[in-house]
Every structure is written in C-alpha cells, then in structure tokens.
Design a protein around this motif. Structure first.
Motif, PDB file in Angstrom:
ATOM      1  N   TYR A 126      -9.062  -4.287  -0.849  1.00  0.00           N
ATOM      2  CA  TYR A 126      -7.889  -4.293  -1.716  1.00  0.00           C
ATOM      3  C   TYR A 126      -7.676  -4.729  -3.013  1.00  0.00           C
ATOM      4  O   TYR A 126      -8.495  -5.592  -3.242  1.00  0.00           O
ATOM      5  CB  TYR A 126      -6.505  -4.618  -0.858  1.00  0.00           C
TER       6      TYR A 126
ATOM      7  N   ARG B  37      -4.227   7.822 -11.026  1.00  0.00           N
ATOM      8  CA  ARG B  37      -4.105   9.203 -10.364  1.00  0.00           C
ATOM      9  C   ARG B  37      -4.360  10.349 -11.001  1.00  0.00           C
ATOM     10  O   ARG B  37      -3.715  10.429 -12.247  1.00  0.00           O
ATOM     11  CB  ARG B  37      -2.426   8.918 -10.112  1.00  0.00           C
TER      12      ARG B  37
ATOM     13  N   ASN C 218       5.883   3.120   3.249  1.00  0.00           N
ATOM     14  CA  ASN C 218       5.167   1.886   2.348  1.00  0.00           C
ATOM     15  C   ASN C 218       4.228   1.313   3.413  1.00  0.00           C
ATOM     16  O   ASN C 218       3.240   0.605   2.833  1.00  0.00           O
ATOM     17  CB  ASN C 218       6.256   1.250   1.733  1.00  0.00           C
TER      18      ASN C 218
ATOM     19  N   THR D  37      -0.598   1.899 -12.487  1.00  0.00           N
ATOM     20  CA  THR D  37      -1.225   2.985 -12.068  1.00  0.00           C
ATOM     21  C   THR D  37      -1.282   3.919 -12.967  1.00  0.00           C
ATOM     22  O   THR D  37      -0.105   4.442 -13.674  1.00  0.00           O
ATOM     23  CB  THR D  37      -0.554   3.506 -10.827  1.00  0.00           C
TER      24      THR D  37
ATOM     25  N   ASN E  28      -2.040   9.227   0.109  1.00  0.00           N
ATOM     26  CA  ASN E  28      -1.001   8.855   0.922  1.00  0.00           C
ATOM     27  C   ASN E  28      -1.498   7.506   1.453  1.00  0.00           C
ATOM     28  O   ASN E  28      -2.594   6.842   1.510  1.00  0.00           O
ATOM     29  CB  ASN E  28      -1.200   9.913   2.035  1.00  0.00           C
ATOM     30  N   ARG E  29      -0.509   6.998   2.284  1.00  0.00           N
ATOM     31  CA  ARG E  29      -0.610   5.851   3.080  1.00  0.00           C
ATOM     32  C   ARG E  29      -1.676   6.025   3.998  1.00  0.00           C
ATOM     33  O   ARG E  29      -1.728   6.847   4.745  1.00  0.00           O
ATOM     34  CB  ARG E  29       0.626   5.284   3.692  1.00  0.00           C
TER      35      ARG E  29
ATOM     36  N   ARG F  52      -3.346   9.853   6.011  1.00  0.00           N
ATOM     37  CA  ARG F  52      -4.295  10.769   5.276  1.00  0.00           C
ATOM     38  C   ARG F  52      -5.046  11.852   5.887  1.00  0.00           C
ATOM     39  O   ARG F  52      -5.207  11.508   7.227  1.00  0.00           O
ATOM     40  CB  ARG F  52      -5.444   9.808   4.634  1.00  0.00           C
TER      41      ARG F  52
ATOM     42  N   TYR G 159      -6.951   7.717  -7.364  1.00  0.00           N
ATOM     43  CA  TYR G 159      -6.177   8.447  -6.175  1.00  0.00           C
ATOM     44  C   TYR G 159      -6.141   9.882  -6.870  1.00  0.00           C
ATOM     45  O   TYR G 159      -5.871  10.166  -7.745  1.00  0.00           O
ATOM     46  CB  TYR G 159      -4.643   8.192  -6.360  1.00  0.00           C
TER      47      TYR G 159
ATOM     48  N   ASN H  92      -2.515  -1.242   4.262  1.00  0.00           N
ATOM     49  CA  ASN H  92      -1.741   0.052   4.257  1.00  0.00           C
ATOM     50  C   ASN H  92      -1.846   0.940   3.119  1.00  0.00           C
ATOM     51  O   ASN H  92      -1.905   2.209   2.847  1.00  0.00           O
ATOM     52  CB  ASN H  92      -0.201  -0.087   4.269  1.00  0.00           C
ATOM     53  N   TYR H  93      -2.497   0.287   1.692  1.00  0.00           N
ATOM     54  CA  TYR H  93      -2.855   1.081   0.716  1.00  0.00           C
ATOM     55  C   TYR H  93      -4.239   0.175   0.251  1.00  0.00           C
ATOM     56  O   TYR H  93      -4.339  -0.757   0.610  1.00  0.00           O
ATOM     57  CB  TYR H  93      -1.858   1.342  -0.537  1.00  0.00           C
ATOM     58  N   TYR H  94      -4.741   0.931  -0.814  1.00  0.00           N
ATOM     59  CA  TYR H  94      -5.877   0.262  -1.323  1.00  0.00           C
ATOM     60  C   TYR H  94      -5.606  -0.700  -2.644  1.00  0.00           C
ATOM     61  O   TYR H  94      -6.336  -1.520  -2.933  1.00  0.00           O
ATOM     62  CB  TYR H  94      -7.275   1.148  -1.744  1.00  0.00           C
TER      63      TYR H  94
END
Length: 615
Positions: A201, A227, A158, A207, A280-281, A285, A248, A72-74
């Motif tokens: 991942y 970010r 999430n 972050t 974004n998830r 994206r 990000y 779902n994310y990195y």
C-alpha cells in the motif's frame, strides 16, 4: 519442552472465523490458559514435548499452508482509512506453525512486528503470540476474509464492513510513503517460512485525473496516484512511471495506449512494482473493471502493406501498428502488474491484459503480471519483442496469444487458469496463428519459447479451457521445457495443413510434460489427432505424458491464492535427461535445471512482487 498454542472456539465474535478446533488426534493434554485473540472467546496453550512425532512434519510432506493478506485499497490520501484482512487455509497442513505479522517500509526495508501481548508494532522481531525469546506455535485455523484491522463505521464502500479483531482502521498520514503488511507462516520453531503473503500500500498526497493525450515527456510520481479516464494516448513522447506508482482505471473504457513513436518507461522493482488496477475496493473488483495497457510499435508484421489497426478500433493513427524496424523500442515494462481489465470494445473483442502490437526487440518486457483479465493474458500481434517472467493468472481467454508474424523470444512463463468467467473457446496456455486469412504470409509467426507451466482446473471444478496449446493457420515456432496440465481437450493440437506441414522442421515442440488425454475424442472437429500424436511422441523424442508432480498438487480455488508451482523432489520435471538448455544468445537464461516455468531455488512467482487476490 515447548509451548504449543491450540485454538478452541466456544463462540465467535466474527462470523468469518471458522475451523479453529484442533483435529481430534492432535488435541493436547494438560491445557493451560494462554493469550487471548480478540474476536475469539478464549485461547489456551499446552505444554507438549518438542519431540512428539505428531508435531513434526515428515520430510516428504507435500501439503503447505495458504495465506492471503489484503488491504482495502492500494493507495490512501491523507485522512483516508486503511484496513487489513487475511485468509488462511491449512491445505492439509496439520502440524504446528508460528505466525509473524509485520509492516515494512518498501523504500528502506525497515520492519515492525505486531505482538498480541503488547497490542502494538515494535522493531524487535517476534511472532504474533509469543515473545522475543520464544515464539509460540499454533495449530493453523481456517480463515476467510478475516478482518485484522478495521472499523465498521468506515462503511462498506470504504472498508470491509467489520471491526478488526486486532484493532481499528489506520488513518493515512499527510506524508507520502510506500509500505506493506506481511504475514509469514513459519514452522513451529519460527525458522523456515512455509507460506507468505504481502499486501502493498502507499500513502499518497493526491489522486491525479488523466484524460486525453499525453504529447510531452511526462513523469508519474509514486507519491501520487493516477486515475485514467477513457482512452489515454501517449503520442510522440515518453511517459516515465516511478517504481511503486499505482494507476487506476477510472471507468470501464479507461485504457493507456503507447502509440507508435512513443515510449513508456515503467521500470519497477520487486519491492515497488508499478500497478495498474481496478478503481474498486478490494473484494469488489472483477474482470472488465477497466481496459488495460496497449503498446503499439514499428516492428514488422505480416499484414499486407505492413500496417494494421488494433482489432475493434477505428482506423486512426492512435491505433495503428507495424513497420520495418525490428529493433524498435517502445520502452521498458519491468515489475508491472495489470489487474482486473478487459473492457469489451465490441462484441467478443475485449482488450487483452497486455497488448504488444508490432513491438520491436529494443523494448524490455520482464516481470509482468496479468490478473483476472477478460481476454488473453498477453497477445503479440507480430513484432519481434522478447519477454521474460510473465505471470498470467485467470485470463478469460488464452494465456499467450501470438499472430500476424510474431518472431520474438519468451522464457519463464506461468499461466494459471480459473473457472471465473472463463471463455468456452479459450486455450489454457497458447493460441498461435500466422494470419487469420492467408496462412502463408511472411514473416511467419515463428517464435521461441522456453520454460512454461500452464495449469487449468478440471472440468469438475468448472474448467473450460479447451486445449493446452493450439497451433494453427500456418504458425510455426520452437517450444521447449513446457508443462501443460488440466486442459479439457488434448494438451496440444496442431491444426490446418500449413502448420501440420511444418511439424518437425519449422515447428518444434519437445522436452515437455504434456499431461492429459490425447485420444481421438480429446480433439475437436478439424483437428488431426493421429498427426499430432505422431509429431509429439514419435518425431519429437523427449516429450512425456506424465503427472508433473508440482507442489501445487490437485487444483483448488484456494490454491490460486498462493500458487506454488515448484516441482516436488521426485518430479519428472527435474530429470536432466529431458531438459533442453536454451540458446546462449544473450537473451535466454541458460542455467535451466527443470522443465516448467518455476525451478527449485528461484520461485519468482512467490517472491513478493505479485498478488493473487480474486476480487
């Protein structure tokens, strides 16, 4: 006798699961109960002779399965929830396969295999359904965004919004690390990998928000995520990014500028690429989620005065490029991914996937992927920088754009066009100009490029790419070992008197497969169809208009999720009589066995460093 697992579906626990039934001609007899897959009401196994012809693919099979694995994310901070989903497409493959799912430490290489029988990951190699001693072959289902591990209670912001078929979400630990999940689709014996996808991942400690200017030497660590906020400029300093680091774009304008005199050392590895991506998830994206990466150098350009400012931006030092040092170094970009960028600076002026403006040949560019950018994949504004292994997937404009006197060298390029938000004036492979106003300025755009495969979807599938290559406005160059297929108009056009006068001397385009329509109607107004045809197929002696016969086969959207661009065994791209050996000058690889960007035995596109998610 071997056991083959046939999937039969009575009712689905998850609506995403489709197409598990066997083709009628492959229904085995003598079914017996087998292991149970959560999310499916029941699964059965059958005893079938291992020598059955219906279970063995022919030697000349051209269809291969497609698999895409995604988290779902990195990156995940302590306590955050990690989910995993898979998409599988048989893609015409009707023979049994074995499935292997494992997670791997990207630092040590250690693997743990998941087994349905134990419901856990173990160090002993085993397939998903079978045992250590005997893998269990299955008929491949069709799955789209099928959640393997997840919890609906995590929420759709999430996660993927569903409970996982194999188990709940994982909770990120407090200790950092780099990992990946891998799914392999192997043959029925579990020996040969037919298709493979890995979802990288990282567990990170925090972050870090980055804004403004970086004016001192700085290192970004893989144990943290970063970010970007708005435009971030590196000025008179070196930014070092550790292998495996994820950056990000925190907002639509988020863009990293490496200004003249500054350097970026982003030296990743195949197992630990450096990733710039959307905030974004996965699944939400899109192009323009952020800006991208811009590198500005001191190498020559042909703009009067020797300096220019990046198009669409103010005339300020942070956006200036060009100089008199052809060997200038802006650093290293190796194993770097740039995903879902293309912020629109002003109308029709977006940031490219990778902008290289006045960059010198002291800079290293190797293994760079651009994924779903709203403008060009890579644009070279003058300069002398060389580049290898460019993977440009679904750029909305041109694949490779060159202008302002670019004089570098390029080898090993794959360009895959997509109808998603594609621009109507885009070109599939190349757009090359010398200068937008004065077509005779020097240094002239005259670069060397070898071994490219550029593929576009047909118009019937929404393809908008105009030409395969558009050379104009005084541009020259040397193009060899190029495959172009799928362009809406002619695969190549040479336009403007200045470029046409160079055809056959300073402009060479040979040893290539240019598959498409070269009739007059396949050229837009202002082109010269007769001159282009004569140049390509009479003056040049080794071009052919034939089907390149790639393993990708006929274009489909699902094939972009696992694009195999290798030539088939009988492909004309393998005829050594038409392959041009590049110069032995210290940059080009001279051991070239094919026309195109991927040769047999070195499928660098599918070696695991790149990703092919479309959202």
């Amino acid at each position: 006798m071997r056991r083959y697992l046939g999937f039969f579906l009575a009712t689905f626990g998850l609506s995403a699961l489709t197409g598990w039934a066997l083709p009628p001609q492959q229904q085995p007899e003598g079914l017996e109960r087998g292991v149970t897959l959560p999310g499916v009401s029941w699964v059965q196994a059958a005893e079938i002779s291992a020598g059955a012809t219906s279970l063995t693919p022919p030697e000349d099979v051209q269809a291969y399965p497609i698999v895409l694995l995604e988290t779902n994310y990195y990156t995940f901070e302590p306590g955050q929830r990690l989910q995993l989903r898979v998409s599988l497409y048989p893609n015409g493959w009707v023979w049994p396969v074995t499935l292997y799912l494992y997670r791997q430490d990207r630092t040590t290489g250690a693997k743990e295999y998941y087994s349905l029988r134990t419901g856990s990951f173990q160090s002993q190699p085993r397939d998903l359904f079978g045992s250590e001693s005997e893998p269990m072959a299955v008929y491949l289902p069709a799955l789209e965004d099928f959640v393997l591990f997840g919890s609906a209670s995590d929420g759709s912001d999430n996660g993927f919004g569903l409970d996982g078929a194999l188990g709940p979400s994982f909770t990120a630990p407090s200790s950092p690390g780099l990992f990946q999940f891998v799914m392999e689709v192997r043959d029925a014996e579990g020996r040969r990998v037919l298709a493979k996808s890995n979802a990288m991942y990282s567990f990170v400690t925090q972050t870090v928000e980055v804004s403004g200017a970086i004016t001192t030497n700085t290192t970004w660590q893989a144990s943290k995520a970063y970010r970007l906020r708005d435009f971030v400029a590196v000025r008179n300093a070196t930014l070092t990014i550790e292998p495996g680091t994820v950056i990000y774009g925190g907002d639509a304008r988020a863009t990293l500028f490496i200004t003249r005199g500054a350097r970026i050392i982003a030296d990743g590895t195949a197992m630990r690429p450096i990733i710039f991506t959307s905030p974004n998830r996965v699944g939400r994206r899109a192009q323009r989620d952020w800006g991208s990466l811009v590198v500005l150098g001191n190498a020559p350009i042909n703009e009067p005065g020797g300096q220019a400012y990046l198009e669409g931006l103010p005339s300020q030092p942070d956006y200036a490029f060009g100089g008199n040092d052809p060997h200038d170094s802006s650093g290293v970009l190796r194993y770097v991914r740039l995903e879902f960028g293309g912020f629109e600076i002003e109308a029709n002026q977006e940031i490219n996937g990778l902008t290289l403006a006045g960059v010198g040949d002291g800079t290293v560019i190797d293994y760079v992927q651009v994924l779903y950018n709203k403008d060009d994949g890579v644009e070279f504004f003058g300069g002398t920088v060389n580049a290898k292994h460019l993977l440009l997937v679904a750029a909305a404009d041109d694949g490779v754009d060159t202008d302002l006197g670019y004089q570098g060298k390029i080898q090993w390029v794959v360009i895959l066009d997509s109808p998603i938000n594609d621009e109507p004036d885009s070109n599939v492979g190349f757009e090359s100009d010398n200068h937008p106003q004065n077509f005779d300025l020097t240094p002239r755009t005259r670069y060397q490029i070898y071994n490219v495969t550029a593929v576009a979807p047909p118009v019937s599938a929404g393809g908008k790419g105009l030409y395969g290559a558009r050379i104009r406005r005084g541009a020259a160059g040397s193009y060899h070992n190029i495959i172009i297929t799928g362009s809406q108009f002619a695969p190549v056009t040479v336009e403007s008197t200045q470029s046409q006068n160079l055809a056959g001397t300073e402009l060479i385009f040979d040893n290539s497969i240019l598959y498409g329509n070269f009739a007059d109607a396949a050229f837009k107004s202002g082109a010269n169809p007769a001159l282009t045809r004569k140049f390509l197929f009479e003056d040049m002696k080794f071009n052919r208009n034939v089907d390149p016969q790639l393993k990708l086969g006929a274009w489909s959207a699902s094939k972009l999720l696992y694009p195999n661009l290798e030539p088939l065994a009988n492909s004309p791209a393998l005829d050594a009589n038409f392959v041009q050996t590049p110069p032995d000058d210290g940059f080009f690889d001279t051991n070239v066995s094919c026309i195109g960007g991927v040769c047999p035995g070195d499928n660098w596109v599918l070696s695991g460093w790149a990703v092919f998610s479309d959202n």
